[in-house]
Design an enzyme around this catalytic site. Structure first.
Site, PDB file in Angstrom:
ATOM      1  CG  HIS A 117      36.800 -43.928  55.730  1.00  0.00           C
ATOM      2  ND1 HIS A 117      35.912 -43.288  55.647  1.00  0.00           N
ATOM      3  CD2 HIS A 117      37.401 -43.715  57.199  1.00  0.00           C
ATOM      4  CE1 HIS A 117      35.732 -42.311  56.593  1.00  0.00           C
ATOM      5  NE2 HIS A 117      36.529 -42.664  57.607  1.00  0.00           N
ATOM      6  CG  ASP A 194      40.725 -42.833  50.638  1.00  0.00           C
ATOM      7  OD1 ASP A 194      41.492 -41.667  51.085  1.00  0.00           O
ATOM      8  OD2 ASP A 194      39.781 -43.210  51.525  1.00  0.00           O
ATOM      9  CD  GLN A 197      44.552 -42.510  57.547  1.00  0.00           C
ATOM     10  OE1 GLN A 197      45.550 -42.421  58.221  1.00  0.00           O
ATOM     11  NE2 GLN A 197      43.125 -42.280  58.404  1.00  0.00           N
ATOM     12  CE  LYS A 220      41.808 -38.700  57.711  1.00  0.00           C
ATOM     13  NZ  LYS A 220      41.050 -38.987  59.087  1.00  0.00           N
ATOM     14  CB  CYS A 358      34.437 -44.665  59.018  1.00  0.00           C
ATOM     15  SG  CYS A 358      34.012 -43.355  60.297  1.00  0.00           S
TER      16      CYS A 358
HETATM   17  N1  7TS Z   1      39.523 -42.199  53.594  1.00  0.00           N
HETATM   18  C1  7TS Z   1      40.502 -42.843  54.648  1.00  0.00           C
HETATM   19  C2  7TS Z   1      41.323 -43.998  54.296  1.00  0.00           C
HETATM   20  C3  7TS Z   1      40.228 -42.282  55.969  1.00  0.00           C
HETATM   21  O1  7TS Z   1      41.014 -42.892  56.934  1.00  0.00           O
HETATM   22  C4  7TS Z   1      39.422 -41.499  56.172  1.00  0.00           C
HETATM   23  C5  7TS Z   1      39.289 -40.653  57.716  1.00  0.00           C
HETATM   24  C6  7TS Z   1      38.806 -40.543  55.336  1.00  0.00           C
HETATM   25  C7  7TS Z   1      38.727 -41.231  53.940  1.00  0.00           C
HETATM   26  C8  7TS Z   1      37.790 -39.543  55.300  1.00  0.00           C
HETATM   27  O2  7TS Z   1      38.653 -38.563  55.946  1.00  0.00           O
HETATM   28  P1  7TS Z   1      37.798 -36.927  56.029  1.00  0.00           P
HETATM   29  O3  7TS Z   1      39.185 -36.028  56.515  1.00  0.00           O
HETATM   30  O4  7TS Z   1      37.195 -36.362  55.040  1.00  0.00           O
HETATM   31  O5  7TS Z   1      37.109 -37.332  57.132  1.00  0.00           O
HETATM   32  N2  7TS Z   1      39.630 -41.640  58.621  1.00  0.00           N
HETATM   33  C9  7TS Z   1      39.451 -41.527  59.982  1.00  0.00           C
HETATM   34  C10 7TS Z   1      39.736 -42.238  60.880  1.00  0.00           C
HETATM   35  O6  7TS Z   1      40.382 -43.434  60.806  1.00  0.00           O
HETATM   36  N3  7TS Z   1      39.379 -42.048  62.063  1.00  0.00           N
HETATM   37  O7  7TS Z   1      38.737 -40.930  61.989  1.00  0.00           O
HETATM   38  C11 7TS Z   1      38.712 -40.647  60.698  1.00  0.00           C
END
Ligand code: 7TS
Length: 399
Positions: A117, A194, A197, A220, A358
């Site tokens: 990401h 990370d 997910q 999430k 992203c």
């Molecule tokens: N890393 C991964 C693997 C992600 O899927 C996401 C967000 C992030 C980092 C960032 O997370 P945040 O909570 O700090 O924003 N992924 C997604 C997505 O797949 N669609 O919207 C956000």
């Protein structure tokens, strides 16, 4: 699972029952989480860690109890290893900033992967500009699995850190992080995972993984927005310089010299979102009551069922066919633009994600501009998958 915990799932959009399949972006919140946060604002709202008064102590207790809930959830050794952040992105930026400042110099290298990401790419690029460090990228095969042989070959005397996604938000690939960590440690290189997910979908044990850092986001996993976690091994957190300066993170301050608190407070400048930490703890309890293994089994079944049914559709291309895959399905049908597919599915009440998710470098590797993505959560059902598959068929017929 009682869907009544999620009233939003019963709403309609465009006169159609909502089918919410954008859970990798964010999940819906159960009533118990909303109630816990409302209850705290109504009854025990006071700033934490500072007040001698009763309510401040109550709020501090809830906040620190949340840290213990998180510790248990990922099986960290100590609550000193649990830093509250705004989310995965901030956790990654924190490590990129403090680790590079503390331990890296020009010519040093960080290993990431093709399927990261942007939030596990750009923070390193920002530091690369500042310190002259280099990024090395692990390639993947067409199924969306990392090339472990190339990975082993990327290590050299300049390698300082590996930072990889546990689960890809586009392909659903569950990376073999335990093995990757073992290999990195054999080279004396620490590893950041990370977990944005992974933490929502299956049990994570940071001691078993032996990762040095682990990041995830509350929103999430049925918790509120604006709160996340950085797990860091205590020995690293002790040695790393602070990320931001301010209240809470200091021991003493004078104009000549300031000394810092010990972790985790050293990395938590300013008033924390103590309402959200309580909300996150409530979400974690909600998940663990259902059972992470039950959540995993249910979502795996949905993913397998959806994959099978989607293959009925002419021109269906699924991106990410790793053997070990989680609750995400990215796809394209024929020449239909993902935006068109997403927009038309939306008209049928089906919420999916479209675009590059992203992960532009991954799109380049796949040779496409974007995909449509369905992602599942514990409240999704087979009936919803049927509506979704019928929806794709209807859209495909229109083209
Ligand atoms: N890393 C991964 C693997 C992600 O899927 C996401 C967000 C992030 C980092 C960032 O997370 P945040 O909570 O700090 O924003 N992924 C997604 C997505 O797949 N669609 O919207 C956000």
């Amino acid at each position: 699972m009682n869907r009544n915990q999620f009233p939003i799932l019963s709403r309609e959009v465009y006169g159609k029952p909502l089918v919410y399949l954008d859970n990798a972006a964010t999940t819906q919140k159960p009533l118990c989480v909303l109630d816990a946060m409302r209850e705290e604002y109504l009854n025990v709202n006071a700033n934490v860690h500072r007040g001698v008064h009763w309510m401040s102590q109550q709020a501090t207790e809830l906040h620190e109890a949340a840290r213990e809930t998180v510790r248990k959830f990922i099986n960290a050794r100590s609550t000193a290893e649990i830093v509250f952040t705004r989310g995965t992105t901030e956790s990654l930026n924190l490590v990129a900033s403090s680790f590079c400042e503390g331990f890296m110099k020009a010519g040093d290298e960080v290993i990431i992967s093709t399927m990261e990401h942007h939030s596990n790419i750009v923070p390193w690029q920002l530091q690369a500009r500042r310190y002259g460090i280099k990024l090395r990228v692990i390639p993947m095969n067409d199924a969306g699995e990392l090339d472990m042989e190339v990975y082993q070959g990327l290590f050299n005397a300049h390698t300082r850190l590996v930072s990889v996604a546990h689960v890809s938000n586009v392909l659903g690939t569950v990376n073999p992080v335990e093995e990757m960590i073992r290999i990195a440690h054999a080279h004396d290189v620490p590893v950041m995972i990370d977990g944005a997910q992974s933490a929502p979908h299956f049990a994570v044990d940071v001691q078993q993984l032996d990762c040095d850092f682990f990041a995830f986001s509350g929103h999430k996993m049925y918790g509120p927005t604006g709160i996340g976690v950085l797990y860091g091994k205590e020995e690293w957190l002790e040695k790393m310089p602070p990320y931001q300066g301010g209240g809470e993170m200091i021991a003493t301050v004078s104009f000549e010299e300031t000394t810092f608190e010990r972790p985790p407070l050293k990395f938590e400048a300013g008033t924390p979102d103590y309402i959200a930490t309580h909300g996150l703890a409530t979400a974690i309890n909600f998940m663990t009551e259902i059972g992470m293994d039950n959540i995993r089994a249910h979502e795996q079944e949905l993913t397998r069922y959806a994959t099978r049914r989607m293959q009925e559709i002419d021109g269906m291309r699924i991106f990410g066919t790793a053997t070990n895959k989680d609750a995400v399905i990215s796809f394209l049908v024929g020449n239909i633009h993902p935006m068109d597919m997403g927009t038309l599915l939306d008209r049928l009440g089906i919420a999916v994600r479209t675009g590059h998710h992203c992960a532009e470098p991954l799109m380049n590797r796949l040779g496409i501009l974007g995909t449509v993505r369905a992602s599942f959560a514990l409240y999704n059902t087979k009936e919803e998958v049927d509506v979704f598959v019928d929806g794709i068929k209807r859209v495909a017929k229109m083209f």
